[in-house]
Design a protein around this motif. Structure first.
Motif, PDB file in Angstrom:
ATOM      1  N   MET A  64      -9.857 -31.923  -1.480  1.00  0.00           N
ATOM      2  CA  MET A  64     -10.649 -30.758  -1.814  1.00  0.00           C
ATOM      3  C   MET A  64     -12.111 -31.162  -1.993  1.00  0.00           C
ATOM      4  O   MET A  64     -12.413 -32.249  -2.455  1.00  0.00           O
ATOM      5  CB  MET A  64     -10.124 -30.137  -3.105  1.00  0.00           C
ATOM      6  CG  MET A  64     -10.860 -28.885  -3.480  1.00  0.00           C
ATOM      7  SD  MET A  64      -9.752 -27.734  -4.231  1.00  0.00           S
ATOM      8  CE  MET A  64     -10.740 -27.176  -5.573  1.00  0.00           C
ATOM      9  N   SER A  65     -13.003 -30.278  -1.646  1.00  0.00           N
ATOM     10  CA  SER A  65     -14.424 -30.528  -1.774  1.00  0.00           C
ATOM     11  C   SER A  65     -14.823 -30.601  -3.246  1.00  0.00           C
ATOM     12  O   SER A  65     -14.156 -30.040  -4.111  1.00  0.00           O
ATOM     13  CB  SER A  65     -15.211 -29.391  -1.110  1.00  0.00           C
ATOM     14  OG  SER A  65     -14.791 -29.192   0.211  1.00  0.00           O
ATOM     15  N   ARG A  91     -17.695 -26.540   2.642  1.00  0.00           N
ATOM     16  CA  ARG A  91     -17.278 -27.792   2.005  1.00  0.00           C
ATOM     17  C   ARG A  91     -18.346 -28.310   1.031  1.00  0.00           C
ATOM     18  O   ARG A  91     -18.021 -28.805  -0.042  1.00  0.00           O
ATOM     19  CB  ARG A  91     -16.948 -28.841   3.057  1.00  0.00           C
ATOM     20  CG  ARG A  91     -15.637 -28.557   3.775  1.00  0.00           C
ATOM     21  CD  ARG A  91     -15.255 -29.691   4.735  1.00  0.00           C
ATOM     22  NE  ARG A  91     -13.966 -29.435   5.333  1.00  0.00           N
ATOM     23  CZ  ARG A  91     -13.785 -28.860   6.518  1.00  0.00           C
ATOM     24  NH1 ARG A  91     -14.821 -28.500   7.263  1.00  0.00           N
ATOM     25  NH2 ARG A  91     -12.563 -28.657   6.988  1.00  0.00           N
ATOM     26  N   TYR A 139     -14.074 -24.550   0.195  1.00  0.00           N
ATOM     27  CA  TYR A 139     -13.001 -24.725   1.162  1.00  0.00           C
ATOM     28  C   TYR A 139     -12.070 -25.797   0.613  1.00  0.00           C
ATOM     29  O   TYR A 139     -12.519 -26.846   0.145  1.00  0.00           O
ATOM     30  CB  TYR A 139     -13.534 -25.172   2.529  1.00  0.00           C
ATOM     31  CG  TYR A 139     -12.475 -25.186   3.596  1.00  0.00           C
ATOM     32  CD1 TYR A 139     -12.161 -24.025   4.288  1.00  0.00           C
ATOM     33  CD2 TYR A 139     -11.759 -26.345   3.882  1.00  0.00           C
ATOM     34  CE1 TYR A 139     -11.169 -24.030   5.250  1.00  0.00           C
ATOM     35  CE2 TYR A 139     -10.760 -26.347   4.844  1.00  0.00           C
ATOM     36  CZ  TYR A 139     -10.472 -25.184   5.525  1.00  0.00           C
ATOM     37  OH  TYR A 139      -9.480 -25.183   6.473  1.00  0.00           O
ATOM     38  N   GLY A 140     -10.789 -25.518   0.627  1.00  0.00           N
ATOM     39  CA  GLY A 140      -9.838 -26.502   0.114  1.00  0.00           C
ATOM     40  C   GLY A 140      -8.459 -25.897  -0.053  1.00  0.00           C
ATOM     41  O   GLY A 140      -8.141 -24.864   0.544  1.00  0.00           O
ATOM     42  N   GLU A 141      -7.646 -26.542  -0.871  1.00  0.00           N
ATOM     43  CA  GLU A 141      -6.276 -26.078  -1.091  1.00  0.00           C
ATOM     44  C   GLU A 141      -6.257 -24.824  -1.950  1.00  0.00           C
ATOM     45  O   GLU A 141      -6.998 -24.711  -2.919  1.00  0.00           O
ATOM     46  CB  GLU A 141      -5.446 -27.165  -1.781  1.00  0.00           C
ATOM     47  CG  GLU A 141      -5.042 -28.277  -0.871  1.00  0.00           C
ATOM     48  CD  GLU A 141      -4.076 -29.246  -1.534  1.00  0.00           C
ATOM     49  OE1 GLU A 141      -3.717 -29.069  -2.719  1.00  0.00           O
ATOM     50  OE2 GLU A 141      -3.673 -30.196  -0.849  1.00  0.00           O
ATOM     51  N   GLU A 180      -4.674 -24.907   3.254  1.00  0.00           N
ATOM     52  CA  GLU A 180      -6.108 -25.167   3.198  1.00  0.00           C
ATOM     53  C   GLU A 180      -6.817 -23.941   3.731  1.00  0.00           C
ATOM     54  O   GLU A 180      -6.415 -23.369   4.746  1.00  0.00           O
ATOM     55  CB  GLU A 180      -6.474 -26.384   4.059  1.00  0.00           C
ATOM     56  CG  GLU A 180      -6.244 -27.682   3.372  1.00  0.00           C
ATOM     57  CD  GLU A 180      -7.392 -28.668   3.599  1.00  0.00           C
ATOM     58  OE1 GLU A 180      -8.116 -28.549   4.596  1.00  0.00           O
ATOM     59  OE2 GLU A 180      -7.537 -29.541   2.748  1.00  0.00           O
TER      60      GLU A 180
END
Length: 156
Positions: free
Chosen positions: A1-2, A102, A107-109, A118
């Motif tokens: 994850m960012s 990001r 942006y990520g899970e 994602e």
């Protein structure tokens, strides 16, 4: 994850293409307060609700000194259709490679219908006149978010 951003962090600069094919840079807005919000996809129900809410509040937000930029992974042509279809008045920006998403931790899970996937995390940031994060909100709800943001900013 960012990495997630917090108040006081320097807002990552970006230059993205708008729905009108213009280049918009955060650094060009230095000296103004900017609301940057990330949404998953143009023309979907939740994203339409959120964009319409921002559009309806745009005059009062701008009157309070805020610019509003909506960012998604959609191409500029789709953003132009979104703007036209829903008579949106705010600036929509295209981040097809998700680099800006990001950089902001947007942006990520996430969980989608009970599964971990994602994707875009619906997030909103307020950038102050010096280019610092004044407010960072992650995993916001589409419905009612703009009203809550206005309260958080002391506008209502």
């Amino acid at each position: 994850m960012s990495q997630r951003l917090s108040p006081g962090d320097t807002a990552p600069d970006f230059t993205l293409t708008s729905d009108t094919e213009e280049q918009v840079s955060l650094s060009a807005l230095r000296g103004r307060k900017v609301i940057v919000y990330f949404y998953p996809a143009a023309m979907t129900p939740g994203c339409t609700t959120q964009a319409c809410d921002f559009s309806e509040s745009l005059d009062s937000l701008q009157g309070a000194g805020y610019e509003v930029l909506g960012v998604s992974k959609d191409a500029p042509a789709k953003l132009a259709k979104f703007r036209e279809r829903d008579a949106l008045t705010l600036t929509l920006l295209s981040d097809t490679d998700l680099d800006v998403h990001r950089a902001y931790g947007a942006y990520g899970e996430k969980k989608l219908y009970g599964k971990v996937v994602e994707g875009v995390l619906r997030s909103t940031f307020v950038v102050d006149e010096e280019g610092k994060i004044a407010l960072a909100q992650y995993n916001v709800k589409a419905t009612g978010h703009v009203a809550k943001l206005r309260r958080d900013l002391g506008l209502d």
